[in-house]
Design a protein around this motif. Sequence first.
Motif, PDB file in Angstrom:
ATOM      1  N   LYS A  10      -5.290  -5.166   0.769  1.00  0.00           N
ATOM      2  CA  LYS A  10      -6.286  -4.802   1.736  1.00  0.00           C
ATOM      3  C   LYS A  10      -7.443  -5.861   2.249  1.00  0.00           C
ATOM      4  O   LYS A  10      -7.572  -6.049   3.470  1.00  0.00           O
ATOM      5  CB  LYS A  10      -7.335  -3.760   1.232  1.00  0.00           C
ATOM      6  CG  LYS A  10      -6.522  -2.362   0.972  1.00  0.00           C
ATOM      7  CD  LYS A  10      -7.476  -1.316   0.308  1.00  0.00           C
ATOM      8  CE  LYS A  10      -6.873  -0.026  -0.083  1.00  0.00           C
ATOM      9  NZ  LYS A  10      -7.807   1.059  -0.571  1.00  0.00           N
ATOM     10  N   GLU A  59      -6.460  -3.823  -3.791  1.00  0.00           N
ATOM     11  CA  GLU A  59      -7.591  -4.693  -3.116  1.00  0.00           C
ATOM     12  C   GLU A  59      -7.316  -6.047  -2.494  1.00  0.00           C
ATOM     13  O   GLU A  59      -7.749  -6.073  -1.305  1.00  0.00           O
ATOM     14  CB  GLU A  59      -8.413  -4.452  -4.160  1.00  0.00           C
ATOM     15  CG  GLU A  59      -9.246  -3.415  -4.481  1.00  0.00           C
ATOM     16  CD  GLU A  59      -9.896  -2.558  -3.441  1.00  0.00           C
ATOM     17  OE1 GLU A  59     -10.414  -3.178  -2.632  1.00  0.00           O
ATOM     18  OE2 GLU A  59      -9.521  -1.426  -3.469  1.00  0.00           O
ATOM     19  N   LEU A  69       0.908  -1.170  -0.036  1.00  0.00           N
ATOM     20  CA  LEU A  69      -0.017  -0.172   0.086  1.00  0.00           C
ATOM     21  C   LEU A  69       0.877   1.172  -0.088  1.00  0.00           C
ATOM     22  O   LEU A  69       0.327   2.396  -0.398  1.00  0.00           O
ATOM     23  CB  LEU A  69      -0.976  -0.011   1.245  1.00  0.00           C
ATOM     24  CG  LEU A  69      -1.872  -1.237   1.243  1.00  0.00           C
ATOM     25  CD1 LEU A  69      -2.775  -1.035   2.516  1.00  0.00           C
ATOM     26  CD2 LEU A  69      -2.656  -1.347  -0.001  1.00  0.00           C
TER      27      LEU A  69
END
Length: 475
Positions: free
Chosen positions: A151, A148, A137
């Motif tokens: 996460k 994504e 990130l």
Amino acid sequence: MKAAGQIVVRLSENLTAIVQSVLAVGIVCLAAGPAAAQSATSILNVPPQAGAASVPALNAQRAALFKRMMANPADIDLAFEYASLSSKAGDLEAAISTLERMLIFAPDLARLKLELGALYFRLGSYWTARGYFEGVLELTEVPPAVTEKAKLFLAAIDEKTRTSIFSGTVMTGAQYHTNANSGPHGDSVTLDPFGFSFPVTLDSSLLAKADTNAFIAGNFHYRYFLPSQGDAFDVRLLTYGSLYSELHENNTLLAELTFGPDFSLGRFGIPNADFSVYGILGGVVLDGETYRRSIGAGAKLGRTFDALNRGELRFEYRYLNYENSDFRPTASERTGNRFDMSGYFEHAFDDRFKVFGIAEAARHDADTGDQSFWEVGGSLGLSYAFNPPISTLPGRWTATVWGGLLRRTFDEPDTTMFVSMKERDTEAFVYGGLTVPLADKWALQTSVGYRKVSSNYELYSFDGLSVSLAIAKSF
């Protein structure tokens, strides 16, 4: 003919049913939406495994790749292929060491950090895995799919490493009832003792009365994660309080606490299933006086079949202890054992439209035969989430409709009513609600409900409409 106080006991019991319906429709509207999605852990922690027969072939491929990799140590594609084969063969350490060597040649490659994090996640080294995912990130120009997935892994790590969680919903508002005391609409009833019919004029205090009340309801859940994977200890508290503007005898405080362990059935080869046992403590206070105490136990078997379907079976036992008061002098006749069995299902057609239903049966074994009964019923509901009519408003609005039938048959005739037939009641209800998000975890919730009870005891037949408006906060 029964004394007024004894009839009010039955009306009070109808009141608690209304309370439970108010809580239920509020909770259904607030929770409406697609069936619960699978957790991040269930999605990610299912690594591919090679069968025993294919492991020798994989190892042969690994040996050939290893020679090529030694000849070209900076070839990242070869390293990824070797790590993938090692992972399938169950040699996670070899896959990790290979990719960590590649960090020397490509320290800022997002895909490399993602794969290393995934391998450490599979090993259960969550803190090391977190470092790699957070590193993804921090990079710039990372493909959205990689971001994504990082996460999603971080959410799964949070789920895996937390020791407890506390959540809940608090709802406060006002409600208007056309028949707040569940009383008959006519001013007289007809009795038919020994085949001779004659009317009896009712006391005005028993007739249907409209009223408005302010209420606050809470639904709280504390979960402590046990050391064994997938197991937890749950504590749930359901509360309700209301104050009426005129019918102060209906002022209500209600609470029920359940607590007990919840066990994952994955250890028995049943994925996404759980079995819980729990104790039950509860009580109802009407107009400042204790009306009912309860103690019991329950068991629940639940399974999430996939992201769109979930089902539950539940059995509960309660010992209900009713207490007499000046206003309710015969309440204690209802004291006894109650057994409840129910099945619940929900199916989401997509992320907007969901159907859910309940089938239930109950036995109340009271101290007196005319207060003992069997009860069967079912209900069906639909919810639909749609975009708000004003695009600037936050989140989807959710409309919910829920209705059902309940049939109740008592064991013995009520001799004080001068009849020889057993009481039989049929109850029908329908509720509709709309949940409007106002801000993060805040919502406006409106509902309309109609309830009708038809009884062969004319005195206990009634109907009523209710309308409510509330603000809800979830956390």
